[in-house]
Every structure is written in structure tokens, then in C-alpha cells.
Design a protein around this motif. Structure first.
Motif, PDB file in Angstrom:
ATOM      1  N   ARG A   1       0.972  -1.224   0.033  1.00 17.79           N
ATOM      2  CA  ARG A   1      -0.091  -0.022   0.026  1.00 17.79           C
ATOM      3  C   ARG A   1       0.793   1.392  -0.001  1.00 17.79           C
ATOM      4  O   ARG A   1       0.476   2.208  -0.626  1.00 17.79           O
ATOM      5  CB  ARG A   1      -0.955  -0.017   1.232  1.00 17.79           C
ATOM      6  CG  ARG A   1      -1.799   1.310   1.330  1.00 17.79           C
ATOM      7  CD  ARG A   1      -2.768   1.516   0.076  1.00 17.79           C
ATOM      8  NE  ARG A   1      -3.534   2.619   0.297  1.00 17.79           N
ATOM      9  CZ  ARG A   1      -4.232   3.357  -0.673  1.00 17.79           C
ATOM     10  NH1 ARG A   1      -3.824   2.895  -1.971  1.00 17.79           N
ATOM     11  NH2 ARG A   1      -4.762   4.274  -0.353  1.00 17.79           N
ATOM     12  N   ALA A   2       2.101   1.116   0.863  1.00 19.53           N
ATOM     13  CA  ALA A   2       2.930   2.345   0.804  1.00 19.53           C
ATOM     14  C   ALA A   2       3.756   2.675  -0.638  1.00 19.53           C
ATOM     15  O   ALA A   2       3.508   3.839  -1.045  1.00 19.53           O
ATOM     16  CB  ALA A   2       4.099   2.205   1.892  1.00 19.53           C
ATOM     17  N   TRP A   3       3.848   1.562  -1.131  1.00 18.86           N
ATOM     18  CA  TRP A   3       4.597   1.648  -2.450  1.00 18.86           C
ATOM     19  C   TRP A   3       3.446   2.321  -3.667  1.00 18.86           C
ATOM     20  O   TRP A   3       3.751   3.110  -4.479  1.00 18.86           O
ATOM     21  CB  TRP A   3       5.069   0.681  -2.926  1.00 18.86           C
ATOM     22  CG  TRP A   3       6.597   0.633  -2.733  1.00 18.86           C
ATOM     23  CD1 TRP A   3       7.108   0.014  -2.069  1.00 18.86           C
ATOM     24  CD2 TRP A   3       7.606   1.179  -3.674  1.00 18.86           C
ATOM     25  NE1 TRP A   3       8.635   0.157  -1.863  1.00 18.86           N
ATOM     26  CE2 TRP A   3       8.813   1.078  -3.057  1.00 18.86           C
ATOM     27  CE3 TRP A   3       7.522   2.226  -4.665  1.00 18.86           C
ATOM     28  CZ2 TRP A   3      10.149   1.515  -3.272  1.00 18.86           C
ATOM     29  CZ3 TRP A   3       8.655   2.574  -5.173  1.00 18.86           C
ATOM     30  CH2 TRP A   3      10.075   2.381  -4.559  1.00 18.86           C
ATOM     31  N   GLU A   4       2.397   1.700  -3.472  1.00 21.69           N
ATOM     32  CA  GLU A   4       1.169   2.389  -4.483  1.00 21.69           C
ATOM     33  C   GLU A   4       0.931   3.745  -4.273  1.00 21.69           C
ATOM     34  O   GLU A   4       0.856   4.620  -5.200  1.00 21.69           O
ATOM     35  CB  GLU A   4      -0.135   1.428  -3.981  1.00 21.69           C
ATOM     36  CG  GLU A   4      -1.349   1.936  -4.829  1.00 21.69           C
ATOM     37  CD  GLU A   4      -2.583   1.190  -4.540  1.00 21.69           C
ATOM     38  OE1 GLU A   4      -3.818   1.540  -5.219  1.00 21.69           O
ATOM     39  OE2 GLU A   4      -2.620   0.599  -3.312  1.00 21.69           O
ATOM     40  N   LEU A   5       0.773   4.439  -3.059  1.00 26.05           N
ATOM     41  CA  LEU A   5       0.625   5.748  -2.504  1.00 26.05           C
ATOM     42  C   LEU A   5       1.922   6.509  -3.203  1.00 26.05           C
ATOM     43  O   LEU A   5       1.835   7.366  -3.824  1.00 26.05           O
ATOM     44  CB  LEU A   5       0.366   5.893  -1.340  1.00 26.05           C
ATOM     45  CG  LEU A   5      -0.833   5.298  -0.513  1.00 26.05           C
ATOM     46  CD1 LEU A   5      -0.770   5.222   1.071  1.00 26.05           C
ATOM     47  CD2 LEU A   5      -2.033   6.006  -1.028  1.00 26.05           C
ATOM     48  N   ASN A   6       3.023   5.937  -3.001  1.00 26.41           N
ATOM     49  CA  ASN A   6       4.395   6.621  -3.420  1.00 26.41           C
ATOM     50  C   ASN A   6       4.409   6.760  -4.808  1.00 26.41           C
ATOM     51  O   ASN A   6       4.777   7.823  -5.527  1.00 26.41           O
ATOM     52  CB  ASN A   6       5.587   5.900  -2.950  1.00 26.41           C
ATOM     53  CG  ASN A   6       5.666   6.391  -1.232  1.00 26.41           C
ATOM     54  OD1 ASN A   6       5.520   7.479  -0.934  1.00 26.41           O
ATOM     55  ND2 ASN A   6       6.008   5.042  -0.578  1.00 26.41           N
ATOM     56  N   ARG A   7       4.043   5.771  -5.698  1.00 24.70           N
ATOM     57  CA  ARG A   7       3.966   5.718  -7.131  1.00 24.70           C
ATOM     58  C   ARG A   7       2.810   6.796  -7.416  1.00 24.70           C
ATOM     59  O   ARG A   7       3.271   7.431  -8.425  1.00 24.70           O
ATOM     60  CB  ARG A   7       3.652   4.290  -7.594  1.00 24.70           C
ATOM     61  CG  ARG A   7       4.772   3.204  -7.517  1.00 24.70           C
ATOM     62  CD  ARG A   7       4.671   2.234  -8.040  1.00 24.70           C
ATOM     63  NE  ARG A   7       5.622   1.161  -7.924  1.00 24.70           N
ATOM     64  CZ  ARG A   7       5.431   0.226  -6.993  1.00 24.70           C
ATOM     65  NH1 ARG A   7       4.401   0.181  -6.548  1.00 24.70           N
ATOM     66  NH2 ARG A   7       6.527  -0.744  -6.993  1.00 24.70           N
TER      67      ARG A   7
END
Length: 850
Positions: A441-447
Motif C-alpha cells: 500500500r505504501a508503494w502504491e501511494l508513493n508511485r
């Protein structure tokens, strides 16, 4: 040790006196490999900041460590809020000479030194005019005592005041722990005058060397004398800085040649209260806030350290910036995002407080980079550094496990920083693990938000590092870059360092994605360890690098400027089925187990126990816990015990179903169901309701180090019976909870022991061939350098040793060794020793005439 490069090729080896085990390993038949280098092609450029160091005040890394202060609890601020065993006079004892008497009391009243230095020591004296009668206190320092070296100078300071109009004489003695008070230096005589706080100072010159020194401050006469900020500082700090760094530790860090310094944490950053310092609430744990740590040292606060002790802010933001500059590293501060992590897992929903922290972050950038005419630039100049520190990167947050809440706040920080300082790179993060729902989820938001850089953290088994060399091969080249801010293999043996080295070849190969990386933690005091592994170990007088330190130093001093494409062969590793016995365990929880069955894939019953005949089929794998039969179930009742595993069955079992009924009775977590159990350090377990009952995961343990195979947010209820089934087929595992499929995974990654990367040093033109051979057989390797004309002689750098070797204070078996090889050509064969890391620097041939 610093390596001086000269025009040739070389090998540096870490060697040791061969043990019989290693001698046997070296007799293993060599395995043939090939390594092909495409020397005419260019791979990714490698930034100067590729490798750096991460400092966190864990394991007493600051006070009693890198911060050179020799007095423990110098301002009497220790408190049970720091550690239940603490009191204001921790590390201090009363002392008297000549029959003197008096009382020593730590006070917290209007007579204090200042608002943030609230406590002080009051000595009420009952003595006479006899100079031999003195009463006071003695400080024990850190570890075994105060360490001093013959001939070296040590600066003493104290803030004091007296109610005696004629003054109060102080005698300050630096002596050994022995009752005879063997003097380590001539005593200092100081007369305190006036009832206003005044700073007094003096200098000792040590007569002899000791690691068990004590400092005594005693007063003569009658009346009351008050003392605060009792300090003893070595004159010989790193770079001669006042209020500076312990020299040997700082030198070891500097010898790494780090490209950046990340500070001050870690869990220090995003835990505790985010409120500003306010009396009378000063005794609670607050998050690390940079404004508390600058200015005159006697006006800085102390704080309860997340890791269970008190931290002074003598080592503060100014000192961090100065230290980064002194070691030639880019400063990289981390600020709190008002979402707590590290087990606290909560948000601060206070818009006004959030805006204050955003402004504090903007002020921090001004403190680092602003002109002397600015508010915070002026404060930096007043502390002695009018020139800007050149801050270019700042990280917001650390290991938050609430990704949506974190990212909402991170976005506000980012927008404010980019609006005022568009040149600053703002770094986000992906939580505390290498994978899982939080990470995804964190990487999804960062991307989605096109963040510049994401800070990844993970601590895993050596097997994980060997299996995941290609982790970053598939990362999106158009997405955020990676800052690998914390990583380590879970021990300090040389095999751990080998696994880390193998993984680092993958970091360099992906230097277009992985822009920065730092092993963690950096420092550990042997007498106060909250976390292991660690890079540099120390006590009060000496320090030594772990085997991982030697690996990091090797990579950091021989990075190169660009990757040269290369490819190595690999030896297929047979994929055997998961085999092993079964186990039951708990962690800080009481749980009951019943109706345990193991059914083969063919339907045969391999094991069955309803505990009606006791627990004779089970063996205690650890000494922890309190197991007994209760109400027809097998119950572990100790809610303070961790890893209470009991095991049963055949270690050769494969292709089976494990069924068990489990009930949590009390405690903070759930239960642990083990399968594939080889021994106490090698197994799989399904950790249901782990990490404070916040999530569940299957973990694989290899030689004690764990890695996560699959996880989700399942929580476990108390007093509810759960029906658990684990289906093992070959390398495939499927898990069922109450009849529903919970998840599955295939453990089919290969722990390839032979890894390599090649880089180019543009300044010298050298190819740096880096090879890790993390197995017990030598690797006989045919190396093809392609169409490049090379000098015939090479110098090598190799780390080699027993995989179980550990560097200690008394023995550092892993040491660098240089050697030279000849007969280098475009194609040649070299045998890389068992359990080794070898750097081969290959110089272009400049001797031929054009």
C-alpha cells in the motif's frame, strides 16, 4: 585501515587462522563458474552517495558511545520514565573523607539551572574548616568506569552555586575504582563563590592509563552547595571538536568513506509524544525534535530514549551536521510525520500540532542552509558555523505501519517543503518490512504521487539475502528511486556478512534504482545492547568492527563510478520438498492446543494427539514457558515468555496436512504453529496474531534468522477456538483458518552462493570485479573481460574466513589481506576461495606503444 590505490590490480583479503572446519571446507572440490564482462558497454551510473551510514541512538550509541562525554547522568535527569531501574542519582554514589558527613539530594525546584535542565544536586554539608573533611559524590562513568590514557588531557566543567559568603571549596579527583583512590591525575581545587549559577572548569592530565576510573566531586565546610552539568570530556576528540565525538569510533565511521549520514533515527523519530517541551510534563517520553537539541549544551533537554534509557541531547542536530561535514558525508535528517510506528501505531490528529511540525521542518532547512541574516541561520552561525551545511535531502517519517494516515501527513510536509525549498529531495518510506500489505500500500501511494525516493527497511535471514539478489531487477525504472535506509542479516557471523555482500552486488547492479543504502544499526555498546546485529562494537576504551563492518568498508571504499554489464553462470540447486517435524509455541501469550493430527498426502495418519494421555510425545525445544495438560488440552500459561516451542514428530516428514485446534487464553499476541521443523533454528511457523496482535504471517527461520513468506492483517480473539490446517506439498504451502483458505506460498527461491558485479573507476580506468563465494567449495572461474587491453598484474581485495567467525574485542579473525595475481589477460581463470568476498581491480594496459 585506509586503502591507498596505486596503478595496478590488487586483492585485499580478510583472513584468519584456519580452523579445522575451514581447512576441511577448503579441501572441497572446486566448482566451475564463468564470468563474462561486456567491457565496451556502460551500465547505470553510481552516485557518490550510493553507500552511507545510519546513526541511531540505540545500544547506547550516543551517550557513553560516539558522544565523548565520560560522565553518566551528568545533570541528574535519569528517571523511572526512562527505565524502571533508574533514579536521579543513577551512576552516582555518596562519598566522604576525613569523617565528613552531609546529605546529597537531587532537587527540582525554582533553584534549577534553567527550565530545560530542571534537576540539580544539592549537597548539605555538616563539615568543619578542616580541609580533610569533605563530602560529595562519585560518578562511575559507563561500562567498567571512566577510561583515561596516560598523558592525555581531560577537561572538567561544572555549574555550581553556594550559600556561603566566603565560598565553598570543591575538590575534584580522577581516581581508580579501588578503595585506595589511586590518583589517575592531580586533583583540581575549585572555590565556588556566589549563589548564582556559574560555570567552573579545570583540566586533568592523566598520569596512568585506566578503564575503571571514577570522578569524585567533594565539598568542604558547611552550608549548601548546588551542582549541575558535571562533565568530563577528553581533549582529544575527533577533529578536536569541543563537545565532540569519541575519536576511535568516529575514525572507524570515517574510514568507511560514507556518502551520507542518516540521523537521528529510527524509532527515536516517530515514537513518543509529538508535543513541544513543556513543564511540568517534561518527564514523559517525547519524540525527537531537533529544536530541543541545539544551543548551549546546558540549556538542552534530556529525553526518555525509546530503547529504554535516558538520552541527553549533548549530541544534537548541530553536532550531527558538523560530523557529516567532518567525514565528507551528505547530511540526511529524518523528521517525525506525526504517525507513530515501532509498535505504537497511532496517529496524532491535531492540525495545529501538525502545522507546527511542518514549520519546524522548514526551520530545520533554514538552520542547515539559511544565510546568517535568517533567524535559524543566525543560530547556526552563533554555534560556530556561519557557512551553510548544504542540506539537499530530508526524510519525513520512519517505518509507519499506517500507510494511508502517514501518506496524508507526508503529503502536507512535502508540499510545504517543495513550495519553499524546491531543491530539497523529500524522502518517503514503505514501512518496516520488505513485503506485505503495508509495504504494498505504501508503494502504491508513493508511485501514484510520483514521490522522488522511498526509504525501504528490512532485517532478514542470510538465506533471504542470498535468495533476493535480483530484488530490484524488476522495479519500475520510471517510478520512485529507492533509499535502502536500514538492512542487515540477522547475526554478526561472517556468513551473515557474506550474504549481505552477495545482496550488495544486486544493489550496485541496480544503481539506477537504488540510489542510497546503509547497513543498520551502526554502533553497539557491549554492555547495553537492544538490537543485534550491529556494525561497530565498543566498550568504554576500545572498539572493533564486525565482519559486516569489513564488508561494508570494502564496498564503500571501492564503489566505482558506473556499472559494467556482466553475467555469471550459476549452479542449479536441487529443490527438495519441505521436510520436518511439527511444533506449537506462543509469544507473550497463554494459549491452549488440542486435537493435533498429521495426515499424509495419501491419507495415512502419521501423528495424532488429543492429550488424553499427557504430553509424552512432545519435546521442549526451548527452556521458556510453562506447559501442562489442563482440561484436556496442552496449555502454555506464561504470558511473559517468548518462543516457548514444543515439537513432535519425524524430521523427515514431507507432503502432509497438519491440523490443530488453538485457543488464545490471555496475553498480547496469538499463537504459533510450526511445520518443517529441523531444529531450534530451522523451521517454518504460522504466526497468528503476532506483533502485538496487529498482523499474522508465515515466517521461515534459517539458522535462527527469520524471513516473512506471506502475511496479512489477521488478528486473534481471546477465548475463541480456531481450527487450523496447514497443507504442505513439495515446496508449496497452503494455509486454512476455520475452513477458509488464508493464503499460500511456494518456497522455491534459490539461495545462490555465487554472486558478482563489475564496476568501473573512471579516475583510474580500472575495472573492479567483485565476486562473492558464499559456499564451502572454491569457485574456479573463467573470466572473460571482452575486448579490453589490461595490464598483466592485478591487485585483489578478499574477505575470507570461517562462516561462523565473529570479530570480538579480543580477536578479530576477519582482517584484510592484500595479494597480487599475475597472468591477467582478456581471458583468464581465477579460483575464488570458499566463504570469501574478492574485489579484483584490473588496470588498463598503458605500457603498449600506440
Amino acid at each position: 585501515m585506509s586503502l591507498v590505490l596505486v596503478p595496478s590490480l590488487f586483492v585485499l583479503s580478510l583472513t584468519f587462522a584456519q580452523s579445522p572446519e575451514n581447512a576441511s571446507a577448503n579441501k572441497k572440490e572446486a566448482i566451475d563458474y564463468s564470468l563474462t564482462v561486456d567491457s565496451n558497454r556502460r551500465g547505470p551510473a553510481i552516485d557518490n552517495t550510493m553507500y552511507g551510514v545510519f546513526f541511531e541512538d540505540i545500544n547506547r550509541a550516543a551517550d557513553g558511545g560516539l558522544y565523548a562525554e565520560l560522565i553518566q547522568n551528568r545533570s541528574f535527569e535519569y528517571d523511572p520514565v526512562d527505565n524502571p531501574a533508574y533514579k536521579p542519582l543513577t551512576a552516582w554514589t555518596e562519598t566522604a573523607t576525613g569523617g565528613a558527613s552531609g546529605t546529597a539530594r537531587v532537587m527540582n525546584d525554582d533553584g534549577r539551572l534553567n527550565e530545560k535542565n530542571r534537576r540539580y544536586l544539592q549537597l548539605d554539608l555538616d563539615g568543619s574548616k578542616d580541609k580533610k573533611e569533605r563530602f560529595g559524590v562519585t560518578n562511575a562513568g559507563y561500562n567498567s568506569g571512566i577510561a583515561v590514557e596516560a598523558g592525555k588531557k581531560y577537561d572538567f566543567t561544572v555549574w555550581a552555586r553556594t550559600d556561603q559568603s566566603s565560598g565553598t571549596p570543591l575538590t575534584v579527583e580522577l581516581h581508580d575504582v579501588s578503595d585506595s583512590r589511586d590518583a589517575l591525575a592531580a586533583p583540581l581545587q575549585i572555590t565556588v563563590r556566589g549563589d548564582r549559577w556559574t560555570k567552573y572548569s579545570g583540566t586533568f592530565t592523566a598520569r596512568t592509563t585506566s578503564t575503571t576510573g571514577r570522578l569524585s566531586v567533594t565539598a568542604g565546610g558547611r552550608g549548601t552547595v548546588r551542582l549541575d552539568m558535571v562533565s568530563l570530556f577528553p581533549r582529544d576528540t575527533f577533529k578536536g571538536r569541543t563537545n565532540g565525538m569519541r575519536k576511535d569510533l568516529a575514525q572507524k565511521i570515517a574510514a568507511l568513506n560514507p556518502g551520507f549520514l542518516r540521523f537521528p533515527g529510527g524509532c527515536l523519530v516517530n515514537t513518543g509524544s509529538h508535543e513541544a517541551y513543556e513543564a511540568p510534563d517534561w518527564e514523559r517520553q517525547r519524540s525527537y525534535q531537533w529544536k530541543d537539541t541545539i544551543g548551549p549544551v546546558e540549556e538542552r533537554a534530556t529525553n526518555a530514549n525509546f530503547w529504554g534509557y535516558n538520552q541527553s541531547y549533548g549530541l544534537g542536530y548541530y553536532e550531527y551536521f558538523q560530523f557529516a561535514e567532518d567525514i565528507g558525508a551528505m547530511p540526511l535528517p529524518v523528521v517525525p510525520a506525526l504517525v507513530n510506528g515501532c509498535g505504537e501505531n497511532r496517529t496524532t490528529d491535531d492540525p495545529e500540532l501538525l502545522q507546527r511540525h511542518i514549520q519546524d521542518t522548514l526551520d530545520l532547512i533554514e538552520f542547515a542552509n539559511g544565510p546568517v541574516t535568517s533567524t535559524w541561520g543566525k543560530k547556526r552561525a552563533e554555534m560556530g558555523h556561519p557557512e551553510p551545511f548544504g542540506l539537499s535531502h530530508i526524510a519525513v517519517g520512519n517505518e509507519e505501519t499506517l500507510p494511508d494516515e502517514f501518506f496524508k501527513r507526508f503529503t502536507q510536509f512535502r508540499e510545504a517543503i517543495e513550495a519553499e525549498y524546491p531543491e530539497i529531495t523529500v524522502i518517503s518510506n514503505s514501512g518496516p518490512d520488505d513485503s506485505g500489505p503495508v509495504f504494498d500500500r505504501a508503494w502504491e501511494l508513493n508511485r501514484e504521487a510520483d514521490v522522488d525516493m522511498v526509504d525501504e527497511h528490512y532485517y532478514n535471514s542470510p538465506a533471504w539475502f542470498l535468495e533476493n539478489n535480483d530484488r530490484y531487477d524488476s522495479y519500475d525504472r520510471q517510478g520512485p528511486k529507492v533509499f535502502l535506509g536500514e538492512y542487515a542479516s540477522q547475526d554478526n557471523r561472517f556468513f551473515n556478512a557474506l550474504a549481505e555482500a552477495a545482496f550488495m552486488t544486486g544493489l550496485e547492479r541496480n544503481a539506477d534504482i537504488v540510489k542510497m543504502a546503509s547497513y543498520a544499526p551502526l554502533l553497539a555498546n557491549v554492555d547495553d545492547v537492544q538490537w543485534r546485529p550491529d556494525m561497530i562494537w565498543f566498550d568504554n576504551s576500545q572498539s572493533w568492527g564486525s565482519t559486516s563492518y569489513e564488508v561494508q568498508k570494502l564496498f564503500m571504499n571501492h564503489v566505482g563510478d558506473e556499472v559494467v554489464p556482466s553475467k555469471a553462470s550459476s549452479i542449479p540447486v536441487p529443490t527438495e520438498p519441505i521436510t520436518g517435524a511439527i511444533g506449537l509455541s506462543t509469544w507473550a501469550t497463554s494459549a491452549a492446543y488440542d486435537d493435533v493430527k498429521v495426515i499424509s498426502a495419501d491419507g495415512d495418519t502419521l501423528f495424532s494427539d488429543d492429550f488424553s494421555n499427557g504430553a509424552r510425545q512432545w519435546t521442549h525445544a526451548t527452556e521458556h514457558g510453562s506447559w501442562k495438560i489442563q482440561d484436556g488440552a496442552y496449555v502454555q500459561s506464561d504470558t511473559s515468555a517468548e518462543n516457548t516451542m514444543v515439537t513432535a514428530g519425524d524430521p523427515d516428514w514431507q507432503n502432509y496436512d497438519l491440523r490443530v485446534k488453538a485457543t488464545k487464553q490471555s496475553g498480547s499476541e496469538g499463537f504459533l504453529i510450526a511445520f518443517g521443523v529441523k531444529d531450534t533454528g530451522n523451521y517454518y511457523w504460522w504466526n497468528l496474531g503476532g506483533w502485538g496482535n496487529t498482523r499474522s504471517a508465515v515466517e521461515k527461520a534459517v539458522d535462527g534468522g527469520k524471513q516473512t513468506m506471506i502475511e496479512n492483517e489477521t488478528q486473534i480473539e481471546t477465548d475463541r477456538e480456531y481450527d487450523i490446517r496447514i497443507e504442505v506439498r513439495g515446496r508449496q504451502v497452503t494455509l486454512f483458518l476455520d475452513g477458509r483458505k488464508w493464503g499460500s506460498f511456494t518456497d522455491d527461491q534459490v539461495a545462490e552462493p555465487f554472486r558478482q558485479v563489475v564496476t568501473r573507476d573512471k579516475a583510474t580506468g580500472e575495472l573492479i570485479v567483485k565476486v562473492v563465494n558464499a559456499q564451502e567449495a572454491p569457485a574456479r572461474t573463467r573470466i572473460d573481460l571482452g575486448e579490453v587491453d589490461v595490464a598483466p598484474t592485478a591487485r585483489l581485495i578478499t574477505l575470507q574466513g570461517d562462516p561462523d567467525a565473529v570479530n570480538t574485542a579480543d580477536s578479530q579473525p576477519i582482517k584484510p589481506r592484500r595479494s597480487v595475481i599475475n597472468s591477467i589477460d582478456q581471458t583468464f581463470t581465477h579460483t575464488f576461495p570458499a566463504h570469501s568476498v574478492t574485489f579484483m581491480r584490473i588496470k588498463p594496459n598503458t605500457s603498449k606503444k600506440p
